[in-house]
Design a protein around this motif. Structure first.
Motif, PDB file in Angstrom:
ATOM      1  N   GLU A   1       0.885  -1.275   0.118  1.00 43.54           N
ATOM      2  CA  GLU A   1      -0.108  -0.038  -0.078  1.00 43.54           C
ATOM      3  C   GLU A   1       0.789   1.317  -0.068  1.00 43.54           C
ATOM      4  OE1 GLU A   1      -3.126   0.335  -0.218  1.00 43.54           O
ATOM      5  OE2 GLU A   1      -3.723  -1.527  -0.540  1.00 43.54           O
ATOM      6  N   PRO A   2       1.083   1.825  -1.045  1.00 42.21           N
ATOM      7  CA  PRO A   2       1.889   3.087  -1.292  1.00 42.21           C
ATOM      8  C   PRO A   2       1.370   4.275  -0.207  1.00 42.21           C
ATOM      9  CG  PRO A   2       1.274   2.494  -3.363  1.00 42.21           C
ATOM     10  CD  PRO A   2       0.268   1.587  -2.536  1.00 42.21           C
ATOM     11  N   PRO A   3       2.103   5.073   0.400  1.00 39.57           N
ATOM     12  CA  PRO A   3       1.560   6.259   1.026  1.00 39.57           C
ATOM     13  C   PRO A   3       0.516   7.163   0.293  1.00 39.57           C
ATOM     14  CG  PRO A   3       3.568   6.358   0.815  1.00 39.57           C
ATOM     15  CD  PRO A   3       3.489   4.972   0.390  1.00 39.57           C
ATOM     16  N   THR A   4      -0.379   7.735   0.690  1.00 41.07           N
ATOM     17  CA  THR A   4      -1.311   8.732   0.005  1.00 41.07           C
ATOM     18  C   THR A   4      -0.712  10.208   0.458  1.00 41.07           C
ATOM     19  OG1 THR A   4      -2.826   8.687   1.588  1.00 41.07           O
ATOM     20  CG2 THR A   4      -3.228   6.991   0.009  1.00 41.07           C
ATOM     21  N   GLY A   5      -0.156  10.360   1.646  1.00 46.63           N
ATOM     22  CA  GLY A   5       0.119  11.602   1.983  1.00 46.63           C
ATOM     23  C   GLY A   5      -0.919  11.957   2.889  1.00 46.63           C
ATOM     24  N   GLU A   6      -2.018  11.323   3.366  1.00 52.61           N
ATOM     25  CA  GLU A   6      -2.993  11.791   4.004  1.00 52.61           C
ATOM     26  C   GLU A   6      -3.036  11.093   5.704  1.00 52.61           C
ATOM     27  OE1 GLU A   6      -6.354  10.281   2.237  1.00 52.61           O
ATOM     28  OE2 GLU A   6      -6.217  11.761   0.519  1.00 52.61           O
ATOM     29  N   ASP A   7      -1.895  10.310   5.921  1.00 52.49           N
ATOM     30  CA  ASP A   7      -1.579   9.679   7.257  1.00 52.49           C
ATOM     31  C   ASP A   7      -1.433  10.956   8.106  1.00 52.49           C
ATOM     32  OD1 ASP A   7       0.899   9.377   9.063  1.00 52.49           O
ATOM     33  OD2 ASP A   7      -0.338   7.445   9.017  1.00 52.49           O
ATOM     34  N   PRO A   8      -1.734  11.072   9.308  1.00 57.23           N
ATOM     35  CA  PRO A   8      -1.562  12.194  10.382  1.00 57.23           C
ATOM     36  C   PRO A   8      -0.247  12.486  10.375  1.00 57.23           C
ATOM     37  CG  PRO A   8      -3.065  10.496  11.152  1.00 57.23           C
ATOM     38  CD  PRO A   8      -2.568   9.935  10.043  1.00 57.23           C
ATOM     39  N   GLY A   9       0.798  11.607  10.282  1.00 55.85           N
ATOM     40  CA  GLY A   9       2.157  12.136  10.136  1.00 55.85           C
ATOM     41  C   GLY A   9       2.640  13.000   9.168  1.00 55.85           C
ATOM     42  N   ASP A  10       2.155  12.461   8.039  1.00 56.09           N
ATOM     43  CA  ASP A  10       2.454  13.213   6.889  1.00 56.09           C
ATOM     44  C   ASP A  10       1.920  14.229   6.618  1.00 56.09           C
ATOM     45  OD1 ASP A  10       3.854  10.807   6.004  1.00 56.09           O
ATOM     46  OD2 ASP A  10       2.145  10.266   4.859  1.00 56.09           O
TER      47      ASP A  10
ATOM     48  N   THR B   1       9.012  -0.025  -6.268  1.00 56.59           N
ATOM     49  CA  THR B   1       8.472   0.592  -5.139  1.00 56.59           C
ATOM     50  C   THR B   1       7.129   1.453  -5.369  1.00 56.59           C
ATOM     51  OG1 THR B   1       9.822   2.618  -5.295  1.00 56.59           O
ATOM     52  CG2 THR B   1      10.702   0.882  -3.888  1.00 56.59           C
ATOM     53  N   GLY B   2       6.587   1.210  -6.664  1.00 57.43           N
ATOM     54  CA  GLY B   2       5.475   2.028  -6.911  1.00 57.43           C
ATOM     55  C   GLY B   2       5.690   3.574  -7.446  1.00 57.43           C
ATOM     56  N   ARG B   3       6.853   3.891  -7.477  1.00 55.26           N
ATOM     57  CA  ARG B   3       6.811   5.369  -7.811  1.00 55.26           C
ATOM     58  C   ARG B   3       6.668   5.561  -9.167  1.00 55.26           C
ATOM     59  NH1 ARG B   3       9.820   4.596  -3.203  1.00 55.26           N
ATOM     60  NH2 ARG B   3      10.424   6.365  -1.994  1.00 55.26           N
ATOM     61  N   ARG B   4       6.519   4.647  -9.946  1.00 54.77           N
ATOM     62  CA  ARG B   4       5.936   4.664 -11.302  1.00 54.77           C
ATOM     63  C   ARG B   4       5.406   3.322 -11.760  1.00 54.77           C
ATOM     64  NH1 ARG B   4       8.322   2.649 -15.645  1.00 54.77           N
ATOM     65  NH2 ARG B   4      10.883   2.389 -15.947  1.00 54.77           N
ATOM     66  N   SER B   5       4.551   3.076 -12.698  1.00 46.27           N
ATOM     67  CA  SER B   5       3.990   2.051 -13.057  1.00 46.27           C
ATOM     68  C   SER B   5       4.881   1.580 -14.316  1.00 46.27           C
ATOM     69  CB  SER B   5       2.608   2.245 -13.866  1.00 46.27           C
ATOM     70  OG  SER B   5       1.732   2.708 -12.757  1.00 46.27           O
TER      71      SER B   5
ATOM     72  N   PRO C   1       3.140  -2.856  -5.942  1.00 44.32           N
ATOM     73  CA  PRO C   1       4.510  -2.393  -5.577  1.00 44.32           C
ATOM     74  C   PRO C   1       4.970  -2.787  -4.194  1.00 44.32           C
ATOM     75  CG  PRO C   1       3.010  -0.987  -4.924  1.00 44.32           C
ATOM     76  CD  PRO C   1       1.879  -1.871  -5.712  1.00 44.32           C
ATOM     77  N   PHE C   2       6.348  -3.021  -3.881  1.00 43.17           N
ATOM     78  CA  PHE C   2       6.692  -3.229  -2.690  1.00 43.17           C
ATOM     79  C   PHE C   2       7.149  -2.050  -2.012  1.00 43.17           C
ATOM     80  CE2 PHE C   2       8.713  -6.846  -5.300  1.00 43.17           C
ATOM     81  CZ  PHE C   2       7.964  -8.007  -4.769  1.00 43.17           C
ATOM     82  N   VAL C   3       6.224  -1.539  -0.954  1.00 41.76           N
ATOM     83  CA  VAL C   3       6.605  -0.316  -0.359  1.00 41.76           C
ATOM     84  C   VAL C   3       7.252  -0.702   1.021  1.00 41.76           C
ATOM     85  CG1 VAL C   3       4.980   1.395   0.798  1.00 41.76           C
ATOM     86  CG2 VAL C   3       4.267   0.344  -1.283  1.00 41.76           C
ATOM     87  N   LEU C   4       8.238  -0.031   1.132  1.00 42.00           N
ATOM     88  CA  LEU C   4       9.178  -0.292   2.360  1.00 42.00           C
ATOM     89  C   LEU C   4       8.708   0.733   3.511  1.00 42.00           C
ATOM     90  CD1 LEU C   4      12.655  -0.214   0.686  1.00 42.00           C
ATOM     91  CD2 LEU C   4      11.205  -2.119   0.952  1.00 42.00           C
ATOM     92  N   GLY C   5       8.729   0.138   4.753  1.00 47.64           N
ATOM     93  CA  GLY C   5       8.350   0.959   5.941  1.00 47.64           C
ATOM     94  C   GLY C   5       9.200   0.397   7.160  1.00 47.64           C
TER      95      GLY C   5
END
Length: 218
Positions: free
Chosen positions: A73-82, A193-197, A214-218
């Motif tokens: 799950e790529p980040p959306t920028g809507e996470d509270p920390g983001d 990492t899903g930065r582009r298709s 994608p492989f999303v690293l966290g």
């Protein structure tokens, strides 16, 4: 240690080369402008400083590979920390203030890394790593964020080739996946990492692997 210094110096230089207008461009991080990403880099540099002076007193529990978790799950920028990062970046106002703060904190983080004992065990995020492994974690982070920083900045200098190659190697170990040798290191990092298709041709070459991205690293 060398790779950390090299990748951080290149990223720091890339920020220094940004124009005031570039700070308002989108970055490669979803929901973040370049200014938001630079603000995040300040927080990263603070984390380096904090961790390097936080000896663990116990044996390492993780290394530069096992440190990472992988989701799809790529980040959306809507996470509270983001969202906090976005508000904080906006509060700086003039991009020169952001750049100056990164210069101060980032330079200190770079010096601290050069002075640190590579074998010392340090604590971060409920994990214990050697300094060498911790700095390798950030070499990967710096390389990916360098790609994010320049994603929409024409003519910007890319990350160092050695950083791209090592980050690809680490990503393949973290995910247990080998990408086609025909893919450049940059293309692997962006696509994996899903930065582009992937393009149609790349998807065909990836085969079944394309469906796992994608492989999303966290």
């Amino acid at each position: 240690m060398h790779l950390f210094t090299r990748t951080w110096a290149a990223l720091h230089a890339a920020v220094a080369d940004l124009s005031a207008e570039d700070f308002s461009r989108p970055s490669g991080c979803r929901g973040w402008l370049v200014r938001d990403l630079v603000c995040h880099l300040i927080v990263n540099a603070q984390d380096v400083l904090i961790t390097l002076v936080t000896p663990a007193g116990t044996a390492p529990t993780h290394d530069a590979i096992t440190y990472w978790t992988v989701t799809d799950e790529p980040p959306t920028g809507e996470d509270p920390g983001d969202a906090v990062t976005v508000r904080l970046a906006a509060a700086y106002g003039d991009p020169a203030r952001l750049r100056a703060h990164l210069d101060d904190v980032g330079s200190a983080a770079g010096r601290a890394a050069e002075l640190a004992d590579p074998g010392l065990a340090v604590s971060t995020q409920d994990m214990v790593l050697t300094v060498a492994d911790f700095l390798m974690v950030y070499s990967l982070e710096w390389t990916l964020h360098h790609l994010d920083l320049i994603a929409h900045v024409p003519g910007a200098e890319p990350p160092p080739a050695e950083g791209l190659a090592r980050t690809r190697e680490m990503l393949e170990k973290i995910t247990g996946t080998a990408f086609p040798a025909s893919f450049s290191d940059t293309d692997v990092l962006l696509v994996a990492t899903g930065r582009r298709s992937p393009t149609e041709a790349e998807a065909a070459e990836l085969g079944d692997l394309a469906a796992r991205l994608p492989f999303v690293l966290g």
